[in-house]
Design a protein around this motif. Sequence first.
Motif, PDB file in Angstrom:
ATOM      1  N   LYS A   3      30.436 105.660  13.126  1.00 43.14           N
ATOM      2  CA  LYS A   3      30.381 104.666  12.069  1.00 43.14           C
ATOM      3  C   LYS A   3      31.251 103.159  12.446  1.00 43.14           C
ATOM      4  O   LYS A   3      30.778 101.997  12.086  1.00 43.14           O
ATOM      5  CB  LYS A   3      31.200 105.145  11.044  1.00 43.14           C
ATOM      6  CG  LYS A   3      30.255 106.328  10.357  1.00 43.14           C
ATOM      7  CD  LYS A   3      30.665 106.753   8.988  1.00 43.14           C
ATOM      8  CE  LYS A   3      30.028 107.796   8.379  1.00 43.14           C
ATOM      9  NZ  LYS A   3      30.676 108.391   6.934  1.00 43.14           N
ATOM     10  N   ASP A   4      32.313 103.477  13.537  1.00 43.47           N
ATOM     11  CA  ASP A   4      33.017 102.370  13.621  1.00 43.47           C
ATOM     12  C   ASP A   4      32.169 101.126  14.686  1.00 43.47           C
ATOM     13  O   ASP A   4      32.305 100.018  14.463  1.00 43.47           O
ATOM     14  CB  ASP A   4      34.369 102.706  14.410  1.00 43.47           C
ATOM     15  CG  ASP A   4      35.405 101.662  14.621  1.00 43.47           C
ATOM     16  OD1 ASP A   4      35.673 100.886  13.691  1.00 43.47           O
ATOM     17  OD2 ASP A   4      35.680 101.713  15.726  1.00 43.47           O
ATOM     18  N   PHE A   7      30.053  99.481  12.352  1.00 43.10           N
ATOM     19  CA  PHE A   7      30.930  98.450  11.734  1.00 43.10           C
ATOM     20  C   PHE A   7      31.159  97.181  12.387  1.00 43.10           C
ATOM     21  O   PHE A   7      30.832  96.041  11.866  1.00 43.10           O
ATOM     22  CB  PHE A   7      32.181  98.795  11.120  1.00 43.10           C
ATOM     23  CG  PHE A   7      32.961  97.951  10.379  1.00 43.10           C
ATOM     24  CD1 PHE A   7      32.903  97.735   9.027  1.00 43.10           C
ATOM     25  CD2 PHE A   7      33.839  97.166  11.024  1.00 43.10           C
ATOM     26  CE1 PHE A   7      33.352  96.650   8.289  1.00 43.10           C
ATOM     27  CE2 PHE A   7      34.793  96.309  10.381  1.00 43.10           C
ATOM     28  CZ  PHE A   7      34.394  95.946   9.080  1.00 43.10           C
ATOM     29  N   GLY A  22      29.184 100.347   8.792  1.00 42.70           N
ATOM     30  CA  GLY A  22      29.855 101.066   9.050  1.00 42.70           C
ATOM     31  C   GLY A  22      29.726 102.436   8.299  1.00 42.70           C
ATOM     32  O   GLY A  22      30.303 103.264   8.491  1.00 42.70           O
TER      33      GLY A  22
END
Length: 94
Positions: A3-4, A7, A22
């Motif tokens: 997810k990071d 993002f 993200g």
Amino acid sequence: MIKDPHFQLMENDPDVASADKGDLLTKRNSVGPRQATAEESYYGPPPPGKTVRRRLFAWETWIHRLDAPIILRVAVGHYQLEMPHPFVWTAMAG
């Protein structure tokens, strides 16, 4: 884990809503030209939910395998991440 980086990739993309950066998709999407109908799309990933989460788990398990050559883990890992297409990704839109 993933997810990071998503993002960070989408952080400065004005076409992606802040809430989508993200985060896993919450609605069905497709891969193809912007505003394409389902028939005009190149690919229709599975709907968000259990299937996508299961495929992301399989992806994470695969990339951490140490009994496969790194090039194989990268190639198959890329496929396993792209097929559920779990994120907004405007860079690929036409």
